[in-house]
Design a protein around this motif. Structure first.
Motif, PDB file in Angstrom:
ATOM      1  N   THR A 138      42.965  55.389  47.227  1.00 50.59           N
ATOM      2  CA  THR A 138      43.209  54.899  48.586  1.00 50.59           C
ATOM      3  C   THR A 138      41.955  54.977  49.450  1.00 50.59           C
ATOM      4  O   THR A 138      41.932  54.422  50.552  1.00 50.59           O
ATOM      5  CB  THR A 138      44.351  55.678  49.258  1.00 50.59           C
ATOM      6  OG1 THR A 138      44.033  57.076  49.277  1.00 50.59           O
ATOM      7  CG2 THR A 138      45.658  55.477  48.507  1.00 50.59           C
ATOM      8  N   PHE A 139      40.934  55.658  48.960  1.00 48.13           N
ATOM      9  CA  PHE A 139      39.639  55.718  49.640  1.00 48.13           C
ATOM     10  C   PHE A 139      38.532  55.449  48.628  1.00 48.13           C
ATOM     11  O   PHE A 139      38.702  55.685  47.425  1.00 48.13           O
ATOM     12  CB  PHE A 139      39.413  57.081  50.302  1.00 48.13           C
ATOM     13  CG  PHE A 139      40.106  57.219  51.622  1.00 48.13           C
ATOM     14  CD1 PHE A 139      39.413  57.048  52.805  1.00 48.13           C
ATOM     15  CD2 PHE A 139      41.460  57.482  51.685  1.00 48.13           C
ATOM     16  CE1 PHE A 139      40.056  57.147  54.031  1.00 48.13           C
ATOM     17  CE2 PHE A 139      42.120  57.581  52.894  1.00 48.13           C
ATOM     18  CZ  PHE A 139      41.413  57.417  54.077  1.00 48.13           C
ATOM     19  N   THR A 140      37.406  54.968  49.124  1.00 50.04           N
ATOM     20  CA  THR A 140      36.211  54.765  48.315  1.00 50.04           C
ATOM     21  C   THR A 140      35.100  55.644  48.852  1.00 50.04           C
ATOM     22  O   THR A 140      34.822  55.630  50.059  1.00 50.04           O
ATOM     23  CB  THR A 140      35.762  53.297  48.343  1.00 50.04           C
ATOM     24  OG1 THR A 140      36.737  52.489  47.685  1.00 50.04           O
ATOM     25  CG2 THR A 140      34.420  53.113  47.643  1.00 50.04           C
ATOM     26  N   ASP A 199      50.599  49.598  47.392  1.00 47.20           N
ATOM     27  CA  ASP A 199      51.789  49.976  46.631  1.00 47.20           C
ATOM     28  C   ASP A 199      51.396  51.120  45.696  1.00 47.20           C
ATOM     29  O   ASP A 199      50.557  50.944  44.810  1.00 47.20           O
ATOM     30  CB  ASP A 199      52.299  48.771  45.835  1.00 47.20           C
ATOM     31  CG  ASP A 199      53.498  49.095  44.954  1.00 47.20           C
ATOM     32  OD1 ASP A 199      53.974  50.249  44.987  1.00 47.20           O
ATOM     33  OD2 ASP A 199      53.955  48.191  44.223  1.00 47.20           O
ATOM     34  N   VAL A 200      52.010  52.297  45.909  1.00 47.62           N
ATOM     35  CA  VAL A 200      51.642  53.462  45.107  1.00 47.62           C
ATOM     36  C   VAL A 200      52.680  53.743  44.026  1.00 47.62           C
ATOM     37  O   VAL A 200      52.716  54.829  43.447  1.00 47.62           O
ATOM     38  CB  VAL A 200      51.423  54.705  46.003  1.00 47.62           C
ATOM     39  CG1 VAL A 200      50.287  54.457  46.969  1.00 47.62           C
ATOM     40  CG2 VAL A 200      52.699  55.102  46.744  1.00 47.62           C
ATOM     41  N   ALA A 222      42.060  61.956  39.945  1.00 45.68           N
ATOM     42  CA  ALA A 222      43.239  62.591  40.539  1.00 45.68           C
ATOM     43  C   ALA A 222      44.049  61.560  41.321  1.00 45.68           C
ATOM     44  O   ALA A 222      43.494  60.657  41.952  1.00 45.68           O
ATOM     45  CB  ALA A 222      42.812  63.735  41.456  1.00 45.68           C
ATOM     46  N   THR A 223      45.358  61.708  41.293  1.00 40.85           N
ATOM     47  CA  THR A 223      46.246  60.722  41.924  1.00 40.85           C
ATOM     48  C   THR A 223      46.770  61.167  43.283  1.00 40.85           C
ATOM     49  O   THR A 223      47.426  60.395  43.984  1.00 40.85           O
ATOM     50  CB  THR A 223      47.441  60.426  41.009  1.00 40.85           C
ATOM     51  OG1 THR A 223      48.136  61.648  40.722  1.00 40.85           O
ATOM     52  CG2 THR A 223      46.981  59.791  39.704  1.00 40.85           C
ATOM     53  N   PHE A 241      47.998  54.025  39.835  1.00 44.10           N
ATOM     54  CA  PHE A 241      46.567  54.270  40.031  1.00 44.10           C
ATOM     55  C   PHE A 241      45.776  53.314  39.145  1.00 44.10           C
ATOM     56  O   PHE A 241      45.271  53.681  38.085  1.00 44.10           O
ATOM     57  CB  PHE A 241      46.274  55.725  39.692  1.00 44.10           C
ATOM     58  CG  PHE A 241      44.876  56.172  40.013  1.00 44.10           C
ATOM     59  CD1 PHE A 241      44.104  55.542  40.974  1.00 44.10           C
ATOM     60  CD2 PHE A 241      44.322  57.254  39.345  1.00 44.10           C
ATOM     61  CE1 PHE A 241      42.821  55.961  41.256  1.00 44.10           C
ATOM     62  CE2 PHE A 241      43.041  57.692  39.615  1.00 44.10           C
ATOM     63  CZ  PHE A 241      42.291  57.038  40.578  1.00 44.10           C
ATOM     64  N   ASP A 242      45.668  52.055  39.584  1.00 51.73           N
ATOM     65  CA  ASP A 242      44.990  51.037  38.774  1.00 51.73           C
ATOM     66  C   ASP A 242      43.687  50.543  39.397  1.00 51.73           C
ATOM     67  O   ASP A 242      43.075  49.592  38.909  1.00 51.73           O
ATOM     68  CB  ASP A 242      45.927  49.846  38.531  1.00 51.73           C
ATOM     69  CG  ASP A 242      46.418  49.216  39.836  1.00 51.73           C
ATOM     70  OD1 ASP A 242      45.953  49.630  40.920  1.00 51.73           O
ATOM     71  OD2 ASP A 242      47.271  48.314  39.768  1.00 51.73           O
TER      72      ASP A 242
END
Length: 543
Positions: free
Chosen positions: A343-345, A39-40, A205-206, A233-234
């Motif tokens: 959304t990525f690591t 959920d963004v 950055a989002t 962005f949590d």
């Protein structure tokens, strides 16, 4: 089809599969890593892997582009109920089918809208290459307060349907308008296909990577496409420390060193315990030993102001021992950081070598010319970055640091060993990281600095001994916040060295040698110790 069919099956017709199943990700409390959806901020997105069951090929060409094999365009199909397409996917035909696009579901009724109209941003009617007939590229024209993040592609000059099921516009509060080309996908005179990424990227950055592509053609309107933005962005979709260990065990790289490599890596504590010294400007005659563990007496913070630096013992034998490293006492250091709005690591794998060996050139018919002590320096930090999807835990790309630059390689183009562990090749003396063995020249016209990579019995399984040094909930070791140089600055008399080397060469090569050496970056020509990982630009930015 325009022209004759391609003579053989294309790589893109086969879907890429990892050698082993993806790692099982154990659940971790309230975290959402690996749960398939994020959920963004009122918009729920899922990552659709490109395959024959999730997409249909809309159009392809069989020529030009990488390996002269052309490009294919895919449309997402069979979406879960309530989810809508945001754009199509493009991939060069010389690679196995591998990629993804995001599709979205409106959670509150104000995030998605159907387009009001379309504008044609190009077509392939005038191309003489072999293709599945002409293709037409359409940008959605969106209602006020909404924007397009992808294109619709047809094989007819008729505009696509004005239905949300065709393609959706996204609320401007969920988009980042500054996007830019990522990797180019296909190119021909006057036409360029390229992936899209947010222009602003980094740990805070989002902007998100959507997986869609842009198409630009001369004499047509330039598409204006945005990227998605994670307004929620949590970091709840980042892996926990336990999940990170599972991921790294699955994807930890195997690093091969050249059979002639003399200067191998080690842990930083091994260097500290073998006589590393801290020098201070103005008090050079009284260096102090670096304390163990973790360099607890190293100056913290500040900047690379040349007030402090590290060096090795003055005793020749002790110094040589430290310079050659110790593969058996090597540890890699992990930095865990969010990318693309969480959304990525990125698992950044830092490798320390106590010494960087001298540079060598290839110049005309001379395959390997040593530059003496040019290129040598105390301390050498290189890294490899594993970019992992927070939707499903799949490895997407690997970044290979190569001196002052580097390259991102898709997982489908990697060599794997022992399951899903990517293979990395470290260059002789310079320790630059590459995805393939062989020779890479840093120069022009077949001349330049040599980067030689090859397999040998000198290799490092990064997953055997590692330490997470930075990331959510991690206490950083003191040496990481030492921002000065890990070696002294030694200014070589380059002209004197060149005179000595030039005397051994035929006259016709002497000017070529000087021109080539003078084109080498200054940091290579001087013996300059590097700064540590946290000082690198990529620490909080994208690679």
């Amino acid at each position: 089809m325009t022209g004759s069919a391609h003579p053989s099956a294309l790589p893109v017709e086969t879907t890429f599969k990892f050698p082993s199943p993806l790692p099982f990700i154990p659940p971790s409390g309230e975290r959402n890593f690996g749960k398939g959806k994020i959920d963004v901020g009122g918009l729920e997105v899922i990552q659709i892997s490109i395959s024959t069951s999730t997409t249909q090929r809309v159009w392809r060409t069989f020529e030009r582009g990488p390996d002269n094999m052309g490009v294919s365009i895919f449309q997402p199909i069979n979406l879960p109920s309530g989810f809508f397409t945001l754009g199509f996917y493009a991939q060069p035909n010389n690679r196995l089918l591998f990629g993804w696009v995001l599709v979205a579901r409106d959670l509150y009724g104000n995030s998605l809208r159907p387009p009001l109209d379309y504008i044609e941003v190009g077509n392939t009617t005038s191309l003489t290459v072999k293709q599945d007939g002409p293709a037409y590229f359409w940008q959605p024209l969106c209602p006020s307060g909404y924007g397009a993040v992808g294109l619709f592609v047809t094989t007819s000059p008729l505009k696509p349907p004005l239905r949300q099921e065709s393609i959706s516009c996204v609320g401007s509060h969920l988009t980042e308008q500054r996007s830019e080309a990522d990797t180019w996908v296909w190119r021909i005179e006057g036409i360029t296909f390229s992936g899209l990424r947010p222009a602003n990227r980094g740990t805070e950055a989002t902007g998100m990577y959507t997986g869609t592509f842009s198409f630009q053609q001369q004499n047509f309107p330039r598409p204006f496409l945005s990227c998605l933005r994670n307004t929620k962005f949590d970091l709840s979709s980042m892996p926990s420390q336990g999940q990170t260990r599972v991921l790294f065990r699955a994807y930890s790289p195997l690093i091969y060193f050249h059979p002639e490599e003399e200067f191998l890596p080690s842990s930083v504590d091994w260097v500290f315990s073998n006589g590393a010294l801290l020098y201070q400007k103005g008090n050079e005659s009284k260096p102090v030993p670096v304390q163990q563990p973790n360099g607890s007496n190293l100056p913290q913070g500040g900047s690379d102001d040349d007030l402090y630096w590290l060096d090795y013992p003055a005793d020749k034998n002790a110094r040589e021992r430290v310079k050659r490293g110790d593969l058996a006492n090597t540890k890699v250091y992990l930095h865990i950081k969010p990318m693309f709005g969480g959304t990525f690591t990125d698992i950044v794998v830092w490798i320390f070598s106590p010494f960087n060996g001298n540079a060598r050139l290839k110049i005309l018919f001379i395959k390997s010319l040593s530059l003496g002590d040019i290129g040598e320096h105390i301390g050498d930090w290189e890294h490899v970055t594993l970019r992992i999807s927070n939707f499903n835990g799949e490895l997407w790309r690997v970044y290979f640091s190569e001196h002052s630059g580097g390259s991102l390689v898709e997982a489908c183009d990697l060599e794997f060993q022992s399951g899903n562990k990517p293979v990395v090749y470290s260059s002789l003396h310079g320790h630059a990281m590459f995805s393939k063995p062989g020779l890479v020249l840093q120069g022009q016209d077949g001349n330049g600095l040599r980067n030689d990579m090859a397999r040998s019995d000198k290799f490092l399984d990064a997953g055997v001994d590692y330490e997470v040094i930075s990331g959510p909930g991690i206490t950083e070791p003191p040496w990481l916040n030492y921002f000065r140089k890990w070696g002294p600055i030694v200014r070589h008399d380059v002209e004197k060295s060149l005179d000595s080397i030039a005397k051994t060469l035929p006259p016709l090569l002497r000017k070529r040698l000087r021109d080539l050496v003078h084109s080498i970056p200054p940091e290579v020509l001087q013996e300059m110790g590097p700064t540590g990982p946290k000082v690198k630009k990529s620490w909080s930015a994208d690679e």
